[in-house]
Enzyme design. Structure first.
Site, PDB file in Angstrom:
ATOM      1  CB  CYS A 345      -0.926  -0.002   1.212  1.00 52.49           C
ATOM      2  SG  CYS A 345      -2.010   1.444   1.269  1.00 52.49           S
ATOM      3  CB  CYS A 348      -0.792   2.619   4.053  1.00 57.37           C
ATOM      4  SG  CYS A 348      -2.495   2.298   3.606  1.00 57.37           S
ATOM      5  CG  ASP A 349       2.944   0.775   4.442  1.00 51.46           C
ATOM      6  OD1 ASP A 349       2.342   1.176   5.453  1.00 51.46           O
ATOM      7  OD2 ASP A 349       2.825  -0.369   3.986  1.00 51.46           O
TER       8      ASP A 349
END
Length: 532
Positions: A345, A348-349
């Site tokens: 992701c 997200c990361d």
């Protein structure tokens, strides 16, 4: 700091604060502390039940606590919870202020009955759409049970801490100083992991359930649509899902859902669940299917579904909508370094890899979009594509090629992920033209190479395609009578949310048609004769 529209909305929300709360700020001389102080001042000015004080006694600066005056109830944020976490901030203010949660009574009671002391720390990023669910769940737990404490930490703001604790994926949750879990988790999932006896109790409840007319397996868009269409027919409908919302919860932005200009996966997932709950559907969340037993004389003409917790459900018809998951590279080192540099992701990361070198695997739309997003955060991106050319839309390719810190490698096959035991250090790939091996030194690998259907548990039970997809006809009928399927787990050619919803509706209508044409078992026929 808040725009006029947000200012008005927040003021209306804060009218629901029933008990006095105190915001305790811990600040230093940094620009971020000044920014946080401005935000907290605005919030305090919107309600006479909220006061702001500064103590500077927390080790993390900037940070702040939200406490209910005269009690031990409170939550803490380390950072400035804007972006996706602004909702978490608003909910924390309301819940600490005594506004009731929407969690079910059973869940609330389960939290309150937890024994022991729990000190949770959650690392999030402001661009992570998966993090708010975890932050909000743990915040609620700390409000309901004074033996539970929680602090939500912006990983991008506390880079030294992230490095020291080797946080390479968000959300990452620590419990009493040790890693508790990573990735998206619901309140129910967190409770199931802490309250080890909950699974057995839930299994006993499930075993006692009556036979369903339609049992939906899976809680994504296809499963939600199937459950709604079945329930609207007035028949007994159940839904068993490993994770309600499915893959849509991991989707950052949705701009092609007809009639909705823009939404985000978690928001759509929550709307799906609420819509299903508006009907008489027996929802069994956190339930993993393990075996499907087709209808036969031995099952009384019923299809049986065995769950991982040992319980068995029975139904006259079944709709399979188990969806799909991210496809992995399948190379040595990938599993070892998952969440230690190998990620799936980028939204997200990505912020955790600020200033680092990363690779993106996959040259389709997802891969190219990921590379474009990451290029604005990391120092360098190498996009690696197996084919001889990128497969993404031309407009995305043009944007990608205009970026100065991106390299594109085609006709390449990743063969191994290397690391130092703690984190990723390199990716080995083979040039498919020259057969030459290359080692690319980096700190992160983002895999974006498509999906795999969640159908392994169905092998040998019904017909699957060579790709592992459930073979269906235009009505959603599988190779088993009374068993239908819909969504990304099937042979439907296009894996899209709107198509999955239509397919789920079709499968439910087909199941209903099957039911009304189904011969009555002898026992049912005799009961009807007696009633007459």
């Amino acid at each position: 700091m808040l725009d006029a529209n947000l200012h008005v909305q927040l003021k209306a929300y804060l009218e629901k604060v029933a008990q006095p709360i105190e915001i305790v700020a811990s600040l230093d001389d940094s620009a971020k502390s000044a920014e946080l102080n401005e935000l907290l001042g605005e919030i305090a000015s919107l309600s006479d039940r909220i006061s702001l004080v500064r103590r500077d006694d927390d080790e993390r600066k900037p940070s702040f606590a939200i406490n209910r005056v005269g009690t031990d109830i409170g939550v803490r944020f380390a950072g400035i919870p804007m972006g996706h976490e602004f909702t978490s901030l608003v909910l924390a203010l309301l819940q600490v202020g005594g506004h009731p949660s929407k969690a079910t009574a059973d869940v609330i009671e389960q939290v309150r009955n937890l024994d022991g002391h729990y000190r949770f720390e959650t690392y999030f990023s402001l661009s992570c759409q998966n993090c708010p669910d975890v932050v909000q769940a743990l915040n609620l737990m700390s409000v309901l049970n004074p033996n539970i404490q929680h602090v939500a930490i912006d990983g991008a703001l506390y880079q030294d801490e992230v490095e020291a604790r080797q946080v390479m994926s968000v959300p990452t949750v620590f419990l009493n100083g040790e890693v508790f879990d990573q990735g998206r988790m619901s309140l129910e999932q967190i409770l199931a992991k802490i309250d080890t006896g909950s699974s057995a109790r839930e299994a006993e409840k499930i075993k006692a359930k009556d036979t369903f007319d339609v049992l939906v397996v899976g809680g994504g868009p296809a499963g939600a649509a199937a459950a709604i269409y079945a329930a609207r027919k007035g028949i007994r409908t159940g839904l068993a899902a490993e994770r309600f919302g499915g893959q849509v919860l991991d989707t950052m932005s949705i701009e092609n859902f007809v009639s909705v200009d823009y939404t985000e996966g978690p928001k759509l997932g929550a709307a799906l669940e609420q819509h299903v709950r508006n009907y008489d559907v027996d929802i069994m969340n956190l339930q993993r299917a393990e075996k499907l037993i087709p209808a036969s004389d031995g099952t009384g003409g019923l299809v049986e579904l065995q769950l991982a917790n040992g319980a068995t459900l029975k139904s006259k018809t079944v709709v399979l909508s188990t969806g799909a998951r991210w496809r992995q590279m399948g190379v040595p080192g990938e599993d070892l370094y998952r969440n230690k540099g190998v990620a799936y992701c980028p939204h997200c990361d990505g912020p955790l890899f600020k200033g680092k070198r990363v690779a993106v695997i996959g040259g389709g739309n997802s891969g190219v979009e990921a590379a474009i997003d990451l290029a604005g955060i990391v120092s360098h991106v190498t996009l690696i594509e197996f084919d001889s050319k990128l497969r993404a839309d031309d407009v995305l390719q043009r944007k990608l090629r205009s970026l100065p810190n991106v390299d594109i490698v085609v006709s390449a096959l990743g063969t191994e992920v290397l690391g130092d035991g703690q984190r990723v250090t390199a990716l080995v790939y083979r040039d498919r033209i020259s057969d030459e091996m290359h080692t690319l030194e980096l700190e992160g690998i983002f895999v974006q190479i498509g999906l795999l259907p969640n159908t392994e548990w169905l092998k040998g039970t019904l017909e699957l395609s060579p790709r592992g997809e459930i073979v269906i006809d235009e009505r959603g009928q599988t190779s088993l009578p009374g068993v239908f399927a819909a969504g990304d787990a099937t042979t439907v050619p296009y894996k899209q949310i709107v198509i999955a919803m239509g397919a789920g509706s079709t499968a439910a209508l087909s199941a209903f048609d099957h039911l009304i044409r189904r011969p009555l078992p002898v026992a049912e026929t005799e009961r009807e004769a007696v009633a007459a």
